[in-house]
Scaffold this motif. Structure first.
Motif, mmCIF file in Angstrom:
data_model
loop_
_atom_site.group_PDB
_atom_site.id
_atom_site.type_symbol
_atom_site.label_atom_id
_atom_site.label_comp_id
_atom_site.label_asym_id
_atom_site.label_seq_id
_atom_site.Cartn_x
_atom_site.Cartn_y
_atom_site.Cartn_z
ATOM 1 N N VAL A 190 2.491 14.308 -14.607
ATOM 2 C CA VAL A 190 1.682 14.993 -13.566
ATOM 3 C C VAL A 190 0.441 14.022 -13.320
ATOM 4 C CG1 VAL A 190 0.561 17.046 -13.261
ATOM 5 C CG2 VAL A 190 2.622 17.009 -14.143
ATOM 6 N N GLU A 191 -0.166 13.592 -14.520
ATOM 7 C CA GLU A 191 -1.582 12.689 -14.546
ATOM 8 C C GLU A 191 -1.289 11.454 -13.667
ATOM 9 O OE1 GLU A 191 -2.397 11.783 -18.509
ATOM 10 O OE2 GLU A 191 -2.687 14.065 -19.014
ATOM 11 N N MET A 192 -0.125 10.754 -13.596
ATOM 12 C CA MET A 192 0.137 9.538 -13.109
ATOM 13 C C MET A 192 0.444 9.955 -11.450
ATOM 14 S SD MET A 192 2.819 7.762 -11.575
ATOM 15 C CE MET A 192 4.375 8.153 -12.206
ATOM 16 N N ARG A 193 1.010 11.075 -11.211
ATOM 17 C CA ARG A 193 1.392 11.430 -9.763
ATOM 18 C C ARG A 193 -0.209 11.781 -9.336
ATOM 19 N NH1 ARG A 193 5.057 9.824 -6.922
ATOM 20 N NH2 ARG A 193 3.402 10.487 -5.638
ATOM 21 N N ARG A 194 -1.065 12.227 -9.843
ATOM 22 C CA ARG A 194 -2.354 12.709 -9.328
ATOM 23 C C ARG A 194 -3.198 11.307 -9.009
ATOM 24 N NH1 ARG A 194 -3.313 17.688 -13.496
ATOM 25 N NH2 ARG A 194 -2.369 19.292 -12.240
ATOM 26 N N LYS A 195 -3.088 10.269 -9.902
ATOM 27 C CA LYS A 195 -3.608 8.988 -9.423
ATOM 28 C C LYS A 195 -3.002 8.385 -8.416
ATOM 29 C CE LYS A 195 -5.383 8.131 -14.239
ATOM 30 N NZ LYS A 195 -5.350 7.330 -15.427
ATOM 31 N N ILE A 196 -1.696 8.502 -8.177
ATOM 32 C CA ILE A 196 -1.126 7.593 -6.976
ATOM 33 C C ILE A 196 -1.596 8.630 -5.714
ATOM 34 C CG2 ILE A 196 1.221 7.382 -5.897
ATOM 35 C CD1 ILE A 196 0.769 5.625 -8.369
ATOM 36 N N ASP A 197 -1.657 9.833 -5.777
ATOM 37 C CA ASP A 197 -2.064 10.692 -4.764
ATOM 38 C C ASP A 197 -3.453 10.380 -4.157
ATOM 39 O OD1 ASP A 197 0.533 11.723 -4.534
ATOM 40 O OD2 ASP A 197 0.093 13.489 -5.405
ATOM 41 N N SER A 198 -4.155 10.071 -5.379
ATOM 42 C CA SER A 198 -5.801 9.695 -5.012
ATOM 43 C C SER A 198 -5.926 8.435 -4.286
ATOM 44 C CB SER A 198 -6.625 10.056 -6.307
ATOM 45 O OG SER A 198 -6.213 8.756 -7.223
ATOM 46 N N GLN A 242 -5.966 -3.529 -2.007
ATOM 47 C CA GLN A 242 -7.036 -4.229 -1.572
ATOM 48 C C GLN A 242 -7.933 -4.862 -2.528
ATOM 49 O OE1 GLN A 242 -8.898 -0.323 -0.101
ATOM 50 N NE2 GLN A 242 -7.929 -0.239 1.775
ATOM 51 N N ASN A 243 -7.945 -4.635 -3.941
ATOM 52 C CA ASN A 243 -8.992 -5.107 -4.717
ATOM 53 C C ASN A 243 -8.170 -5.838 -5.869
ATOM 54 O OD1 ASN A 243 -10.984 -4.065 -3.024
ATOM 55 N ND2 ASN A 243 -10.634 -2.110 -3.991
ATOM 56 N N GLY A 244 -6.836 -5.650 -6.094
ATOM 57 C CA GLY A 244 -6.163 -5.843 -7.578
ATOM 58 C C GLY A 244 -6.181 -7.448 -7.756
ATOM 59 N N ALA A 269 0.855 -1.156 0.030
ATOM 60 C CA ALA A 269 0.093 -0.022 -0.053
ATOM 61 C C ALA A 269 0.757 1.271 0.056
ATOM 62 C CB ALA A 269 -0.964 0.127 1.238
ATOM 63 N N ASP A 270 2.014 1.293 0.814
ATOM 64 C CA ASP A 270 3.019 2.520 0.566
ATOM 65 C C ASP A 270 3.938 2.661 -0.400
ATOM 66 O OD1 ASP A 270 4.578 0.451 1.499
ATOM 67 O OD2 ASP A 270 4.921 1.545 3.169
ATOM 68 N N ASP A 271 3.678 1.686 -1.474
ATOM 69 C CA ASP A 271 4.683 1.746 -2.760
ATOM 70 C C ASP A 271 4.484 2.950 -3.356
ATOM 71 O OD1 ASP A 271 6.765 -0.391 -2.707
ATOM 72 O OD2 ASP A 271 5.072 -1.636 -3.368
ATOM 73 N N GLU A 272 5.466 3.540 -3.845
ATOM 74 C CA GLU A 272 5.378 4.745 -4.744
ATOM 75 C C GLU A 272 5.900 4.257 -6.223
ATOM 76 O OE1 GLU A 272 4.598 7.931 -4.405
ATOM 77 O OE2 GLU A 272 3.916 7.543 -2.455
ATOM 78 N N MET A 329 -4.726 5.169 -5.703
ATOM 79 C CA MET A 329 -4.471 4.126 -6.597
ATOM 80 C C MET A 329 -4.000 2.849 -6.320
ATOM 81 S SD MET A 329 -3.356 4.039 -10.598
ATOM 82 C CE MET A 329 -1.556 4.138 -10.318
ATOM 83 N N ILE A 330 -2.560 3.179 -5.430
ATOM 84 C CA ILE A 330 -1.900 1.891 -5.135
ATOM 85 C C ILE A 330 -2.808 1.272 -4.227
ATOM 86 C CG2 ILE A 330 0.160 1.132 -4.367
ATOM 87 C CD1 ILE A 330 0.101 2.001 -7.083
ATOM 88 N N ARG A 331 -3.157 2.024 -2.985
ATOM 89 C CA ARG A 331 -3.987 1.452 -1.927
ATOM 90 C C ARG A 331 -5.155 0.512 -2.502
ATOM 91 N NH1 ARG A 331 -8.289 3.552 -0.006
ATOM 92 N NH2 ARG A 331 -7.657 5.603 -0.623
#
Length: 282
Positions: free
Chosen positions: A241-249, A257-259, A184-187, A251-253
């Protein structure tokens, strides 16, 4: 088995070459200086905050690569046992490269992070020229194919493909897939470095199989309706920039949970048709 390694000069590539040297007889190494640097592309059409995000993205890449790979990333020294050359952009597919490999009696060529292999280089070591592609073929082929799955909101497609090289772009018969375990905390760059480590272990497994059996049989790549091919011309810094926004929202967490549901839809080639490697920095 006498291996020739064709790779680039950056930290992850040097680590790759040394990882193989630790386990096999590496008889020749060609390091190529890259002619393409996405970090240096013009960001003048971005807002100042967006330009800052792009700069931080590539600075973080360098930091994470040093963390994961810097402990064993020295260039291999030229010696009687292992011939080493460093060449410039566009010089890989040359008669000089072929001559170096042949002069050191290389019978297996391993490739990671170079330009597309073309004749005359493509003609040597038939059936024993192996690529580590960072991306899951046939789903994602080309360049930056562990970046684009994150941009597209598909972390399940991050991984590596070990395949025999043919004249196409990451289209040769697949020898093994590998995927990192994402937490979950991966970047983006910890995920990318884990994928590289997973790919190296998969490559080692394939080479051990070749050393044992004397031959490799790959799985022909299948027609995939959703397959994507990305070339350098497709990249624009705004995508960071677009990818970073998805990460910050988150997405990885959400993926953690559901992947598993999305992953079940993938066909992955491995020792048991589906191989997951949990790789972490030493």
């Amino acid at each position: 088995m006498r291996i020739g390694v064709l790779t680039s000069i950056e930290t992850r590539h040097r680590y790759f070459a040394r990882s193989l040297l630790e386990r096999f007889q590496v008889s020749a190494v060609v390091y190529t200086r890259p002619g393409y640097a996405p970090a240096s592309l013009d960001t003048s059409d971005l807002e100042p905050e967006e330009s800052r995000l792009v700069a931080e993205h590539f600075a973080e890449r360098d930091q994470q690569e040093h963390r994961f790979f810097g402990h064993d990333a020295d260039f291999i020294a030229d010696s009687a046992e292992c011939g080493v050359e460093t060449i410039g952009p566009g010089e890989l597919n040359s008669s000089e490269t072929v001559a170096l490999l042949e002069s050191h009696e290389v019978d297996t060529v391993v490739v990671y992070g170079t330009d597309l292999i073309r004749p005359p280089l493509l003609g040597i070591c038939q059936g024993r020229m192996i690529n580590m592609h960072l991306g899951l073929s046939p789903y994602y082929r080309g360049t930056a194919t562990n970046f684009y799955p994150l941009l597209n909101g598909e972390p399940e497609y991050v991984g590596a493909t070990i395949h025999l090289i043919d004249a196409g772009i990451d289209t040769g018969p697949i020898l093994r897939h590998a995927r990192p375990t994402i937490v979950a905390d991966d970047e983006p760059h910890t995920i990318g470095c884990k994928a590289i480590l997973a790919g190296i272990e998969a490559m080692v497994s394939v080479l051990e199989r070749l050393k044992r059996d004397g031959r490799l049989a790959g799985v022909s790549q299948w027609t995939e309706p959703t397959a994507k091919l990305y070339l350098r011309k497709n990249y624009h810094p705004r995508q960071v920039v677009e990818m970073r926004r998805k990460i910050d929202s988150g997405m990885i967490r959400r993926f953690v949970q559901n992947g598993s549901r999305a992953t079940k839809a993938l066909r992955l080639i491995g020792d048991a048709e589906c191989h997951h490697i949990n790789a972490s920095p030493r």
